[in-house]
Design a protein around this motif. Structure first.
Motif, PDB file in Angstrom:
ATOM      1  N   LYS A 159      22.326   1.386 -35.194  1.00  0.00           N
ATOM      2  CA  LYS A 159      21.503   1.140 -36.191  1.00  0.00           C
ATOM      3  C   LYS A 159      22.514   1.061 -37.472  1.00  0.00           C
ATOM      4  O   LYS A 159      23.258   1.638 -37.506  1.00  0.00           O
ATOM      5  CB  LYS A 159      20.391   2.307 -36.517  1.00  0.00           C
ATOM      6  N   HIS A 161      21.324   0.664 -41.334  1.00  0.00           N
ATOM      7  CA  HIS A 161      20.405   0.849 -42.395  1.00  0.00           C
ATOM      8  C   HIS A 161      18.849   0.383 -41.615  1.00  0.00           C
ATOM      9  O   HIS A 161      18.521   1.075 -41.128  1.00  0.00           O
ATOM     10  CB  HIS A 161      20.728  -0.074 -43.583  1.00  0.00           C
ATOM     11  N   GLY A 208      23.990   3.923 -44.342  1.00  0.00           N
ATOM     12  CA  GLY A 208      23.934   4.755 -43.253  1.00  0.00           C
ATOM     13  C   GLY A 208      23.643   4.237 -42.002  1.00  0.00           C
ATOM     14  O   GLY A 208      23.376   3.010 -41.815  1.00  0.00           O
ATOM     15  N   GLY A 209      23.415   5.040 -40.691  1.00  0.00           N
ATOM     16  CA  GLY A 209      23.339   4.027 -39.375  1.00  0.00           C
ATOM     17  C   GLY A 209      23.429   5.252 -38.485  1.00  0.00           C
ATOM     18  O   GLY A 209      23.472   6.395 -38.590  1.00  0.00           O
ATOM     19  N   ALA A 210      23.456   4.577 -37.067  1.00  0.00           N
ATOM     20  CA  ALA A 210      23.333   5.816 -36.197  1.00  0.00           C
ATOM     21  C   ALA A 210      24.333   5.167 -35.048  1.00  0.00           C
ATOM     22  O   ALA A 210      24.193   3.685 -34.791  1.00  0.00           O
ATOM     23  CB  ALA A 210      21.897   5.600 -35.196  1.00  0.00           C
ATOM     24  N   CYS A 244      28.092  12.931 -39.984  1.00  0.00           N
ATOM     25  CA  CYS A 244      26.964  13.070 -39.108  1.00  0.00           C
ATOM     26  C   CYS A 244      26.041  14.046 -39.622  1.00  0.00           C
ATOM     27  O   CYS A 244      26.363  15.136 -39.937  1.00  0.00           O
ATOM     28  CB  CYS A 244      27.702  13.688 -37.747  1.00  0.00           C
ATOM     29  N   ARG A 245      24.688  13.595 -39.544  1.00  0.00           N
ATOM     30  CA  ARG A 245      23.658  14.500 -39.929  1.00  0.00           C
ATOM     31  C   ARG A 245      22.692  14.862 -38.983  1.00  0.00           C
ATOM     32  O   ARG A 245      21.631  15.599 -38.976  1.00  0.00           O
ATOM     33  CB  ARG A 245      22.881  13.647 -41.110  1.00  0.00           C
ATOM     34  N   GLY A 246      22.700  14.240 -37.951  1.00  0.00           N
ATOM     35  CA  GLY A 246      21.549  14.641 -36.786  1.00  0.00           C
ATOM     36  C   GLY A 246      22.099  14.204 -35.424  1.00  0.00           C
ATOM     37  O   GLY A 246      23.299  13.295 -35.246  1.00  0.00           O
ATOM     38  N   PHE A 247      21.739  14.963 -34.414  1.00  0.00           N
ATOM     39  CA  PHE A 247      22.113  14.682 -33.010  1.00  0.00           C
ATOM     40  C   PHE A 247      21.037  14.996 -32.295  1.00  0.00           C
ATOM     41  O   PHE A 247      20.096  15.696 -32.263  1.00  0.00           O
ATOM     42  CB  PHE A 247      23.280  15.921 -32.788  1.00  0.00           C
ATOM     43  N   ARG A 297      22.374  10.467 -29.257  1.00  0.00           N
ATOM     44  CA  ARG A 297      22.275   9.747 -30.521  1.00  0.00           C
ATOM     45  C   ARG A 297      22.657  10.598 -31.562  1.00  0.00           C
ATOM     46  O   ARG A 297      22.049  11.456 -31.839  1.00  0.00           O
ATOM     47  CB  ARG A 297      20.997   9.080 -30.681  1.00  0.00           C
ATOM     48  N   MET A 298      23.405   9.784 -32.544  1.00  0.00           N
ATOM     49  CA  MET A 298      23.937  10.450 -33.737  1.00  0.00           C
ATOM     50  C   MET A 298      23.397   9.834 -34.971  1.00  0.00           C
ATOM     51  O   MET A 298      23.798   8.431 -35.116  1.00  0.00           O
ATOM     52  CB  MET A 298      25.369  10.848 -33.577  1.00  0.00           C
ATOM     53  N   ALA A 299      23.023  10.483 -35.827  1.00  0.00           N
ATOM     54  CA  ALA A 299      22.674   9.690 -37.304  1.00  0.00           C
ATOM     55  C   ALA A 299      23.958  10.078 -38.248  1.00  0.00           C
ATOM     56  O   ALA A 299      24.471  11.123 -38.355  1.00  0.00           O
ATOM     57  CB  ALA A 299      21.307  10.389 -37.788  1.00  0.00           C
ATOM     58  N   PHE A 300      24.234   9.232 -38.866  1.00  0.00           N
ATOM     59  CA  PHE A 300      25.166   9.104 -39.973  1.00  0.00           C
ATOM     60  C   PHE A 300      24.606   8.777 -41.262  1.00  0.00           C
ATOM     61  O   PHE A 300      23.796   7.674 -41.487  1.00  0.00           O
ATOM     62  CB  PHE A 300      26.494   8.195 -39.839  1.00  0.00           C
ATOM     63  N   LYS A 301      25.145   9.308 -42.313  1.00  0.00           N
ATOM     64  CA  LYS A 301      24.779   9.161 -43.736  1.00  0.00           C
ATOM     65  C   LYS A 301      25.603   7.934 -44.303  1.00  0.00           C
ATOM     66  O   LYS A 301      26.629   7.952 -43.982  1.00  0.00           O
ATOM     67  CB  LYS A 301      24.702  10.552 -44.780  1.00  0.00           C
TER      68      LYS A 301
END
Lengths: 364, 364, 364, 364
Positions: A159, A161, A208-210, A244-247, A297-301
């Protein structure tokens, strides 16, 4: 102890953005593993700035030197020290940051924690720290592959944006990912992602993205109950990557909306091997790998450095404004891919070695 | 080393579901902290089965005994051993599980990893293991509060299957959460959540959900760059809780869809204190607490134990079916709340103590 | 973190002399090792007070309970919790010690360090803490023996005050040692040692001494350069035993007076095996076992508890005198033997497991 | 994990004798401690070869570079990486050692453990590894002194072969020790020691010896019961130095021949401070410093490298002879002094930081 990761295969990174260099010491690497500077450099080249038109243009060759622990292409069992020198940087671009805290950067918190900080270019909080991780990941990969040649780790940008990549996580191949500058697995997403990044950069903005990551052919039995469950140490590894903001693993946040009758992965025998019909568990049950693909899956700000004027404060406790200057990485996602893979390899390698001491008696 | 967590304030849990008992040893707890069996018992009572009509009816008082490390209500600085005896269990309910792997349980993976498992009631993978965590969390809370009385941690159920709780994360109060059996923060969600759980139980099914957690008045400066960032160790802590499948902090996965100009938290001076206008960072920047509330969210999968017939395999490598018997917790979320809080306290306590050795020189 | 020892096979003892009990948690023990309460109890019985007329008469059965980690006589790979309850003690014997510091005891230092102490019977500094070590040692021995059945550890009292035992360290056998109440290896020394201890006790005095220990059939390759050399971790282990004041390995302090041409151990081939003609190295070279017997010697100071009046101070900072009351162990040496052996087994076990991850590739 | 030492102030050395260089990474050093390359270099110069006519003539400047963790003379709280490049060595002098095991060296054991070794010049087992220790010791000293300016550590050569130094351990001063090339504290011993070393060198032989060390003005309360007693961690530190064969603290091995009435150190009040009349405890009671001088003594074996023909075996399992060539350090003792001091500083520093988290509540 803050800059070390791993229990048996233990990596310790060091270095500030504008100091003499950055690097890593790997303690606990087994002996006689084939490792070469070329293997390590190949991974560093995937991470380095300036590799394509959509990443930060900072121009650093990031050439690795093996200082110890390897002789004639084989590990010695002793600590492996890897070093990359920093080039001289025109640090005047950072003068303003010496006393002003960039919003959503680590500046204020480092000052608050330590009473001092290496202000030029982010210091220890710079993405340059991840050079040590990527270098260590290349060694970890060599160890894992020496023991289990079929294990593979592939990450990709899923991902950017508002642009989602649509890909079959079980079929994603490295060649497709490396074949486009944004490192996504969906050919249809490449164009929109690149366009979005270029537009954001033109605006001085960021996105941001994933990143998604799959581990294939992982041996059964990796992961240590109870605190060092495989998913818990993977989460630790990934959440320690800057931005990284989420896992999530397997079904991840979607699990919150599911019923047990949907979510349970039925076991069945597949030619003498225990398999599961579905893989909502993401390859991990009870904190231990079950042999199915591990899916994360990891979220990045969005990058905090922006080329626009922002409200902030300085270290004198005054309200001020700040406008970014110089280089600017509008989207870290393409370069996050090798970092995610490196942290996965490091974590797997540590668990592989741990497993060798968890079960030492011959099986009946 | 798998059953220990923390670097300075280090907890080690032990115990199987149907062994003699479960417990924890806490090494590294500072001296002269007020701790009582009552404080610990209060938290254990929030976690124990049988406390309401929507949780598993296993009837255990779970009475804690302080075996060491506390004298006349004060910690001695020596290891604190806490123990809870298991009651005798009618383990015939588990006979079938001795050789058959329950789908999406840890049974198969334990056998694959260790070549042996305590099959009755899940053994080490049972939720009873979390008794040690909750007990340790009560001690950790006492340490944090002794140093920073204003720190608070509140968790609540923010989702059960399709029912979302709507609550202002900054205003959620413990009384409201403890005032309903599902432990949510949204009064309007209580009825639908309870109804959903009861319906799932009636069907022999189970439901996933999510827990949110906020840490208020956290001191600035907690968290260790680079691998032990505050969010990375919190992720480790939370993802080690049984059934947890995802973790996010601050903006979390939503960050993946945001722009830097939206996401950056502008600093401003608020009566001599550095604050941020927004809190997409979730109280953590560069891996270090910035003084704003720390906001986390964790996804939990539906319980794997179902009262329906399921396809599976046995330890002889045969395809079989299995139908759950006996007790059944259709939704673990209400009981996950004190476990989440305990892991947050333990992580904060460890970081508080680490911070005391990161910065030892007087501030100018 | 102070009460834990070992990197992979990690033991954590807990308990005060007059609290609820004492015990140990072993994390990192491999699965499917045969372990029974009887094996553990046998070693505890060698350590317990009241076993002969020359040791302290405190009457405790010290019955061990296995709380977790073992099922049907086999380890599960999960933490093994072992517990021994304290009997009710008449702590009035200790009332005077609540505020007065016994000379050469830990009382003053605990107060200085922690600002609090469990004053009755020495609290955490009591020899009862070693119960956990001996219990863990029995488990460690089971692990080592499961992998290398021929490894043996034998310790004996080699000195009591002025009485030296003369024994061939390579020929000492356990039966001879256990056959006399002072646990020495020299039949001619038994009488004089017992007489010396009885005389000291009659005088309210105490005696120092030394324990020697030999490890036979140790596999080649144990010990980790550079900080965790085998002799360094053995020294750590032994010097952590209460009252131990000195440690030497191989030639030990005699090496200081030797020449290289005397001291070097010439290698030779002995039926396909590399051996050394002499063993001044004490079985360890470069921090790694070379297959020859490992020989150590530890000095123990005389017990600090004396039945005579002594000059001291109290916690109010006043000069006072103190006269010991109650039980009195005039010489700890006979009971130190099983503790020394236990620490040797624990150290060997940890290094054996470490070695399994140091060298994982097949030998050519 | 083998090349790291310390729990909070954690040092990790790396490097082989004939690789690119040697160094150390220090993780956990507090921020804002004054540290300069000059401070570190000064200690390295005391350790380097070629400094006098009685040590090995290998000519290396051993110039340290600070790669990270220090800015403008102050530590940043981030890892401090220190590096010393190796000069090009004529490794042909070592060709014979590639396949032949030098007696009493680490060669055979490294091969046995790892299946590979850096054969030139001893590789990881070379004394060059201690460069990292000495560099880290200089940083540790800076930390301790920043917190407790009055703490001092002085080591000296107290024995060379048959020559004993007679000195008042409480009065020994650094100037006297550094004022002679053998680094002893007894002016009358200098001549005989130097003569003995020169004679041994002329014969191609080597000599053992002993180093004594005193820590003055150590704060009360350092050392962690039970396994990390101050003397146990000091023993670990010292016994990890190459060639160290024995360690004793306070009365040491002499304690074995003493009575309690002789050995007990009577407490008395000295101007508001608790002192002891004697110091057989060597400044440590119950594993914790009591404020009296800490006195240690370490035995070192004679160097294994000899310029005489010796019986040995090669890696083909053949009996052969070997005659040393090239450089030869006939007595390591003078150069061991700064290494002993460094390990003492590192150990003290780690315990000082530990103590800050053991007792965090205000004293009443």
């Amino acid at each position: 102890m803050s800059s070390s990761f791993g229990q048996i295969f233990r990596i310790s990174t060091w270095g500030e953005s504008h100091g003499a260099g950055v690097g890593v010491v790997i303690d606990g690497c087994p002996s006689r593993i084939p490792v070469s500077a070329e293997d390590i450099q190949r991974e560093l080249d995937r991470r380095r700035p300036g590799q394509s038109e959509i990443v930060t243009p900072r121009d650093e060759a990031d050439a690795v030197e093996i200082l110890s622990g390897v002789l004639d292409g084989l590990t010695l069992g002793t600590p492996i020290a890897l070093s990359v020198r920093n080039k001289d940087q025109r640090s005047t671009a950072y003068d303003e940051m010496q006393h002003t805290y960039r919003p959503s950067h680590a500046d204020f918190c480092y000052d608050a924690k330590y009473g001092i900080r290496a202000w030029a270019g982010g210091g220890r909080a710079s993405a340059r720290e991840t050079i040590g991780r990527v270098a260590a990941g290349a060694v970890a990969k060599a160890v894992v592959r020496a023991l289990y040649p079929e294990v593979d780790v592939v990450a990709w940008v899923s991902k950017v944006h508002e642009v989602e990549a649509h890909a079959d996580v079980y079929a994603v191949c490295r060649e497709a990912v490396e074949g486009n500058m944004v490192r996504t697995a969906d050919p249809d997403a490449v164009g929109p992602m690149v366009a979005a990044i270029k537009e954001a950069r033109a605006q001085g903005d960021s996105l941001g993205g994933a990143v998604s990551c799959v581990v294939r052919n992982c041996p059964v039995g990796l992961g240590d109950p109870v605190f060092d469950k495989l998913e818990a140490t993977l989460a630790h590894a990934m959440m320690s990557i800057p931005a990284c903001r989420g896992f999530e693993v397997g079904s991840g946040f979607a699990a919150a909306g599911m019923r047990g009758t949907e979510h349970n992965d039925a076991f069945f025998m597949d030619g003498g091997k225990v398999r599961t019909r579905t893989n909502f568990s993401g390859g991990i049950q009870g904190g231990i790998s079950n042999g199915e693909p591990i899916v994360m899956r990891m979220a990045f700000k969005p990058t905090a450095t922006l080329m626009v004027e922002q409200e902030t404060v300085n270290d004198q406790g005054e309200d001020v404004t700040l406008r970014g200057k110089g280089r600017h990485d509008a989207c870290v996602l393409p370069r996050a891919v090798p970092i995610v893979e490196a942290m996965a390899w490091v974590t797997l390698c540590d668990h592989l070695l741990r497993q060798r001491v968890a079960d030492v008696m011959p099986r009946g």
